[in-house]
Scaffold this motif. Structure first.
Motif, PDB file in Angstrom:
ATOM      1  N   ALA A 249       0.873  -1.180   0.000  1.00 49.60           N
ATOM      2  CA  ALA A 249       0.000   0.000   0.000  1.00 49.60           C
ATOM      3  C   ALA A 249       0.908   1.228   0.000  1.00 49.60           C
ATOM      4  O   ALA A 249       0.803   2.103   0.848  1.00 49.60           O
ATOM      5  CB  ALA A 249      -0.920  -0.017   1.202  1.00 49.60           C
ATOM      6  N   ILE A 250       1.832   1.225  -0.977  1.00 49.53           N
ATOM      7  CA  ILE A 250       2.764   2.358  -1.086  1.00 49.53           C
ATOM      8  C   ILE A 250       2.149   3.389  -2.029  1.00 49.53           C
ATOM      9  O   ILE A 250       0.989   3.286  -2.415  1.00 49.53           O
ATOM     10  CB  ILE A 250       4.174   1.912  -1.569  1.00 49.53           C
ATOM     11  CG1 ILE A 250       4.130   1.393  -3.005  1.00 49.53           C
ATOM     12  CG2 ILE A 250       4.739   0.854  -0.633  1.00 49.53           C
ATOM     13  CD1 ILE A 250       5.497   1.243  -3.670  1.00 49.53           C
ATOM     14  N   VAL A 251       2.962   4.348  -2.422  1.00 50.39           N
ATOM     15  CA  VAL A 251       2.484   5.416  -3.294  1.00 50.39           C
ATOM     16  C   VAL A 251       1.891   4.835  -4.592  1.00 50.39           C
ATOM     17  O   VAL A 251       2.339   3.796  -5.083  1.00 50.39           O
ATOM     18  CB  VAL A 251       3.665   6.382  -3.580  1.00 50.39           C
ATOM     19  CG1 VAL A 251       4.799   5.652  -4.278  1.00 50.39           C
ATOM     20  CG2 VAL A 251       3.239   7.601  -4.343  1.00 50.39           C
TER      21      VAL A 251
ATOM     22  N   SER B 136      -1.350  -6.245  -4.387  1.00 49.64           N
ATOM     23  CA  SER B 136      -1.282  -4.779  -4.431  1.00 49.64           C
ATOM     24  C   SER B 136      -2.641  -4.201  -4.078  1.00 49.64           C
ATOM     25  O   SER B 136      -3.671  -4.672  -4.553  1.00 49.64           O
ATOM     26  CB  SER B 136      -0.886  -4.322  -5.836  1.00 49.64           C
ATOM     27  OG  SER B 136      -1.040  -2.924  -5.926  1.00 49.64           O
ATOM     28  N   ASN B 137      -2.609  -3.140  -3.266  1.00 49.84           N
ATOM     29  CA  ASN B 137      -3.849  -2.443  -2.900  1.00 49.84           C
ATOM     30  C   ASN B 137      -4.141  -1.289  -3.875  1.00 49.84           C
ATOM     31  O   ASN B 137      -4.962  -0.428  -3.584  1.00 49.84           O
ATOM     32  CB  ASN B 137      -3.719  -1.911  -1.465  1.00 49.84           C
ATOM     33  CG  ASN B 137      -4.979  -1.238  -0.964  1.00 49.84           C
ATOM     34  OD1 ASN B 137      -6.067  -1.777  -1.117  1.00 49.84           O
ATOM     35  ND2 ASN B 137      -4.858  -0.061  -0.395  1.00 49.84           N
ATOM     36  N   THR B 138      -3.491  -1.308  -5.035  1.00 50.06           N
ATOM     37  CA  THR B 138      -3.709  -0.201  -5.979  1.00 50.06           C
ATOM     38  C   THR B 138      -5.190   0.020  -6.254  1.00 50.06           C
ATOM     39  O   THR B 138      -5.958  -0.931  -6.367  1.00 50.06           O
ATOM     40  CB  THR B 138      -2.980  -0.446  -7.314  1.00 50.06           C
ATOM     41  OG1 THR B 138      -3.233   0.669  -8.166  1.00 50.06           O
ATOM     42  CG2 THR B 138      -3.439  -1.710  -8.020  1.00 50.06           C
ATOM     43  N   SER B 139      -5.563   1.305  -6.393  1.00 52.72           N
ATOM     44  CA  SER B 139      -6.965   1.561  -6.728  1.00 52.72           C
ATOM     45  C   SER B 139      -7.149   1.890  -8.195  1.00 52.72           C
ATOM     46  O   SER B 139      -8.274   1.980  -8.671  1.00 52.72           O
ATOM     47  CB  SER B 139      -7.538   2.683  -5.851  1.00 52.72           C
ATOM     48  OG  SER B 139      -6.645   3.742  -5.757  1.00 52.72           O
ATOM     49  N   SER B 140      -6.048   2.076  -8.929  1.00 55.99           N
ATOM     50  CA  SER B 140      -6.244   2.466 -10.329  1.00 55.99           C
ATOM     51  C   SER B 140      -5.245   1.850 -11.307  1.00 55.99           C
ATOM     52  O   SER B 140      -5.466   1.915 -12.507  1.00 55.99           O
ATOM     53  CB  SER B 140      -6.176   3.994 -10.449  1.00 55.99           C
ATOM     54  OG  SER B 140      -4.882   4.437 -10.112  1.00 55.99           O
TER      55      SER B 140
HETATM   56  P1  NAI Z   1      -0.465   7.179   2.090  1.00 52.80           P
HETATM   57  O1  NAI Z   1       0.212   8.308   1.431  1.00 52.80           O
HETATM   58  O2  NAI Z   1      -1.290   7.442   3.325  1.00 52.80           O
HETATM   59  O3  NAI Z   1       0.632   6.065   2.482  1.00 52.80           O
HETATM   60  C1  NAI Z   1       1.613   5.586   1.621  1.00 52.80           C
HETATM   61  C2  NAI Z   1       2.806   5.182   2.457  1.00 52.80           C
HETATM   62  O4  NAI Z   1       3.701   4.451   1.627  1.00 52.80           O
HETATM   63  C3  NAI Z   1       3.563   6.366   3.025  1.00 52.80           C
HETATM   64  O5  NAI Z   1       3.758   6.174   4.417  1.00 52.80           O
HETATM   65  C4  NAI Z   1       4.906   6.346   2.278  1.00 52.80           C
HETATM   66  O6  NAI Z   1       5.998   6.784   3.080  1.00 52.80           O
HETATM   67  C5  NAI Z   1       5.034   4.878   1.921  1.00 52.80           C
HETATM   68  N1  NAI Z   1       5.843   4.595   0.745  1.00 52.80           N
HETATM   69  C6  NAI Z   1       5.864   5.267  -0.426  1.00 52.80           C
HETATM   70  N2  NAI Z   1       6.701   4.667  -1.283  1.00 52.80           N
HETATM   71  C7  NAI Z   1       7.210   3.566  -0.648  1.00 52.80           C
HETATM   72  C8  NAI Z   1       8.087   2.529  -1.024  1.00 52.80           C
HETATM   73  N3  NAI Z   1       8.633   2.482  -2.239  1.00 52.80           N
HETATM   74  N4  NAI Z   1       8.363   1.547  -0.118  1.00 52.80           N
HETATM   75  C9  NAI Z   1       7.811   1.589   1.108  1.00 52.80           C
HETATM   76  N5  NAI Z   1       6.977   2.557   1.520  1.00 52.80           N
HETATM   77  C10 NAI Z   1       6.659   3.531   0.643  1.00 52.80           C
HETATM   78  O7  NAI Z   1      -1.334   6.474   0.965  1.00 52.80           O
HETATM   79  P2  NAI Z   1      -2.638   5.577   1.116  1.00 52.80           P
HETATM   80  O8  NAI Z   1      -3.833   6.444   1.008  1.00 52.80           O
HETATM   81  O9  NAI Z   1      -2.492   4.674   2.283  1.00 52.80           O
HETATM   82  O10 NAI Z   1      -2.582   4.735  -0.237  1.00 52.80           O
HETATM   83  C11 NAI Z   1      -1.702   3.668  -0.438  1.00 52.80           C
HETATM   84  C12 NAI Z   1      -2.154   2.826  -1.600  1.00 52.80           C
HETATM   85  O11 NAI Z   1      -3.489   2.397  -1.387  1.00 52.80           O
HETATM   86  C13 NAI Z   1      -2.159   3.539  -2.950  1.00 52.80           C
HETATM   87  O12 NAI Z   1      -1.817   2.609  -3.942  1.00 52.80           O
HETATM   88  C14 NAI Z   1      -3.622   3.970  -3.092  1.00 52.80           C
HETATM   89  O13 NAI Z   1      -4.012   4.159  -4.420  1.00 52.80           O
HETATM   90  C15 NAI Z   1      -4.318   2.780  -2.477  1.00 52.80           C
HETATM   91  N6  NAI Z   1      -5.672   3.044  -1.969  1.00 52.80           N
HETATM   92  C16 NAI Z   1      -5.960   4.180  -1.271  1.00 52.80           C
HETATM   93  C17 NAI Z   1      -7.252   4.403  -0.795  1.00 52.80           C
HETATM   94  C18 NAI Z   1      -7.582   5.622  -0.004  1.00 52.80           C
HETATM   95  O14 NAI Z   1      -8.783   5.912   0.198  1.00 52.80           O
HETATM   96  N7  NAI Z   1      -6.591   6.367   0.490  1.00 52.80           N
HETATM   97  C19 NAI Z   1      -8.345   3.426  -1.050  1.00 52.80           C
HETATM   98  C20 NAI Z   1      -7.902   2.229  -1.740  1.00 52.80           C
HETATM   99  C21 NAI Z   1      -6.628   2.080  -2.197  1.00 52.80           C
END
Ligand code: NAI
Length: 504
Positions: free
Chosen positions: A93-95, A120-124
Motif C-alpha cells: 500500500a505504497i504510493v 497490491s492495494n492499488t486503486s487504479s
Molecule cells: P499514504 O500516502 O497514506 O501512504 C503511503 C505510504 O507508503 C507512506 O507512508 C509512504 O511513506 C510509503 N511509501 C511510499 N513509497 C514507498 C516505497 N517504495 N516503499 C515503502 N513505503 C513507501 O497512501 P494511502 O492512502 O495509504 O494509499 C496507499 C495505496 O493504497 C495507494 O496505492 C492507493 O491508491 C491505495 N488506496 C488508497 C485508498 C484511499 O482511500 N486512500 C483506497 C484504496 C486504495
C-alpha cells in the motif's frame, strides 16, 4: 498455483492510512504482521496511532484491553525486508505509482520465497502492468480494500492477465477469513466500484452543466431513494481534485471513450481551488461551518380535480391500489386503467406520467412527467418536469396530485430521464457493460456497490425492479436527445430486453 494463506505471516509495505488499516485487519484475524515503510520511523508511528485508535475503542467497549494488547503484539514494525523474509503474503500500500510498485515487487521477488503471494492495494493501476517483468507474474494479484479498511467490508480481488486463478482464489478465501466480502474482478480501468460509480457523479454534473436543477434538488432526489448522500455533497466530501483525477484516469485508460468524458463544471471547481469541504467551498459553501442548503418542502394545496384516471401496467397493480387509496383519501374519485401503455394519471386533458425517458414536451402539450422513485421512508422528494405547452394551472394541479400521493415534488428542466431515472439507468448500463466484458458478474457488481460505496441497492437490483425494457427506453431517450457515445446502450442490456420479450 494453489495456495492457502490462512496462517501465513503477512508483510504490509507502506504504513500510510491504508497500510495501517490492512495491518490491523490482518492482525485482528490472527496473523503475524510485519509493517515496513520507506520513511524511517513511519511504521512505528503508524503502530502508535493504531494503538491510540484501538484504545479509544476499548473506552467505548468495542474491544477489551487484552484484545488490543494481543492484536498490537502481532504487528511488528521492521526496518527492512530482510527482517520479513519468512512472510507468505505481501500486501503493498505504497504510493500510487506504477514504477514504484514494479520496483518494490521486483526487489521483494529476490528476497522472499517462491510461494509468497504479492498483492497490491492499488486503486487504479493495472495488475497486468505491475506484474510485467517479474520472474513469477502469476503470483501478483490485486487486493483492493476500501477506506477505512477496518470498517468497509468490500475487497476487490483483481486478476491481471497472468494472475494464477489459484492465487486469486487464495486471496478471495483469505479476505473472507478476515471478515470481508470479496468480489472477483478483472483488471480493467476502475475495476468494479470506481468504474460503475462514474455516472453517479457524471449525470449530476451534466444536469448542473445544463442548469437543469439546483445541487440541493439533485442531492435530495438521490437521498430520497436511499443514498446516504447526494452526488454533489458526496463529491464535496471526497474532494473534487480526487474525484476529477479518478474520472480522468478512467477516461484516459478507456482511450478517451466519450462515455467517460470529465465535466467542465468539475474542472472549473478544481482550477479554482474549490475542492469541497476540505477547502471550505466546492459545489456548496462551507464557510463558517455552514451546511449545504436543503430543498424547500412547502405544504401543497389539495388537488382541485375531483376525478382522474389512474393508468398502469398489470405489474403496477400494487402501486395502483396504494395510489387509488391515497387519491380517494384526498376526495378524488379514481377510474383505473390497469393495462395502459403508460403509467401515471390523467385529469382532463392533463397527463401526469412516470418518465419513460422522453421529455414531457416530446409527449404532448399538456404533459407533466415525474421521476422514478423507490420508497425509503425518508423525505419523498420527486423531480418533475412540465411540457412547454402546460399552463401554470396544470403544473400546479400536477404538483397537488403528486403531493396528495405523499411526494414532495421539485420542478426541474424538461430534459430526458429527469434525475433518478437518468442516473440509475446509466449506473445499470455501466454495470451491464462491466459484466459483458467479464470484469465481474451481476452479483459481484451489486455486492461491490453496496459494500464499497454504501449504495442502497446494486445496479442489478434496480434492473430487476424496472426491467431491461424500461432502462433501455430511458437510455435511448437520452441518446436521441444528446447524440454521441455517452448514452449508447450496453449490448448486454439489449440481450436482456430480447430475453424479456422471448419469455413474456
Ligand atoms: P499514504 O500516502 O497514506 O501512504 C503511503 C505510504 O507508503 C507512506 O507512508 C509512504 O511513506 C510509503 N511509501 C511510499 N513509497 C514507498 C516505497 N517504495 N516503499 C515503502 N513505503 C513507501 O497512501 P494511502 O492512502 O495509504 O494509499 C496507499 C495505496 O493504497 C495507494 O496505492 C492507493 O491508491 C491505495 N488506496 C488508497 C485508498 C484511499 O482511500 N486512500 C483506497 C484504496 C486504495
Amino acid at each position: 498455483m494453489q495456495t492457502s494463506l490462512s496462517s501465513t505471516k503477512v508483510l504490509v509495505v507502506g504504513a500510510g492510512i491504508m497500510g495501517a488499516g490492512i495491518a490491523q485487519v490482518a492482525a485482528q484475524a490472527g496473523h503475524s504482521v510485519y509493517l515496513v515503510d520507506a520513511r524511517a520511523g513511519a511504521a512505528q508511528q503508524a503502530c502508535a496511532k493504531l494503538r491510540e485508535g484501538l484504545d479509544a475503542l476499548v473506552a467505548k467497549g468495542k474491544f477489551t484491553q487484552a484484545q488490543v494488547d494481543t492484536l498490537m503484539g502481532r504487528i511488528q514494525p521492521v526496518a527492512g525486508f530482510a527482517d520479513a523474509a519468512d512472510a507468505g503474503l505481501v500486501v503493498e500500500a505504497i504510493v500510487e505509482n506504477l514504477d514504484a510498485k514494479r520496483a518494490l515487487f521486483s526487489e521483494l521477488e529476490a528476497l522472499l520465497s517462491d510461494a509468497c503471494v504479492l498483492a497490491s492495494n492499488t486503486s487504479s493501476l493495472s495488475i497486468t502492468a505491475i506484474a510485467k517483468g517479474l520472474r513469477q507474474p502469476a503470483r501478483v494479484v490485486g487486493m483492493h480494500f476500501f477506506n477505512p479498511v477496518p470498517v468497509m467490508k468490500l475487497v476487490e480481488v483483481v486478476s491481471g492477465l497472468q494472475t494464477s486463478p489459484g492465487v486469486a482464489q487464495a486471496i478471495f478465501d483469505l479476505s473472507k477469513a478476515w471478515g470481508k466480502v470479496p468480489v472477483h474482478a478483472r483488471s480493467t480501468p476502475g475495476f468494479i466500484v470506481n468504474r460503475i460509480a462514474r455516472p453517479f457523479y457524471a449525470e449530476a454534473l451534466a444536469l448542473l452543466h445544463e442548469q437543469s436543477a439546483s445541487p440541493q434538488v439533485l442531492d435530495a432526489c438521490m437521498r430520497a431513494i436511499g443514498f446516504r448522500m447526494g452526488p454533489c455533497e458526496l463529491m464535496d466530501l471526497i474532494g473534487h481534485d480526487t474525484n476529477f483525477a479518478v474520472t480522468q484516469a478512467v477516461y484516459a485508460a478507456n482511450f478517451f471513450d466519450k462515455r467517460y468524458t470529465p465535466s467542465l463544471v468539475q474542472s472549473a471547481l478544481v482550477d479554482g481551488g474549490m475542492l469541497g469541504r476540505k477547502s471550505g467551498r466546492g459545489i456548496y459553501d462551507y464557510a463558517a461551518g455552514s451546511k449545504p442548503p436543503v430543498v424547500d418542502m412547502q405544504a401543497l394545496p389539495l388537488p382541485a380535480t375531483s376525478h382522474l384516471q389512474l393508468h398502469g401496467r398489470p405489474q403496477d397493480a400494487h402501486t395502483m391500489a396504494d395510489w387509488q387509496a391515497r387519491l380517494q383519501a384526498a376526495g378524488i374519485t379514481v377510474e383505473l386503467v390497469p393495462d395502459s401503455a403508460w403509467t401515471g394519471m390523467q385529469a382532463g386533458n392533463l397527463q401526469i406520467r412516470q418518465t419513460d425517458g422522453r421529455p414531457a414536451s416530446a409527449l404532448g402539450a399538456h404533459v407533466v412527467v415525474y421521476d422514478w422513485h423507490v420508497p425509503q421512508g425518508g423525505a419523498p422528494v420527486l423531480a418533475f418536469a412540465a411540457s412547454s405547452g402546460a399552463s401554470e394551472d396544470q403544473i400546479a394541479q400536477a404538483q397537488a396530485v403528486l403531493g396528495a400521493l405523499g411526494f414532495a415534488p421539485q420542478r426541474v428542466a424538461d430534459q430526458p430521464g429527469l434525475v433518478v431515472a437518468r442516473t440509475l439507468a446509466m449506473l445499470v448500463n455501466e454495470a451491464a457493460d462491466a459484466v459483458q466484458q467479464g470484469v465481474c458478474d451481476p452479483a459481484g457488481a451489486d455486492a461491490a456497490m453496496k459494500l464499497g460505496v454504501n449504495y442502497p441497492a446494486g445496479p442489478f437490483d434496480w434492473l430487476a425492479r424496472w426491467g431491461a425494457p424500461a432502462v433501455v427506453q430511458v437510455l435511448e431517450a437520452l441518446d436521441v436527445h444528446y447524440r454521441g457515445e455517452r448514452y449508447r446502450v450496453s449490448p448486454w442490456l439489449r440481450h436482456a430486453v430480447w430475453q424479456t420479450h422471448h419469455t413474456a
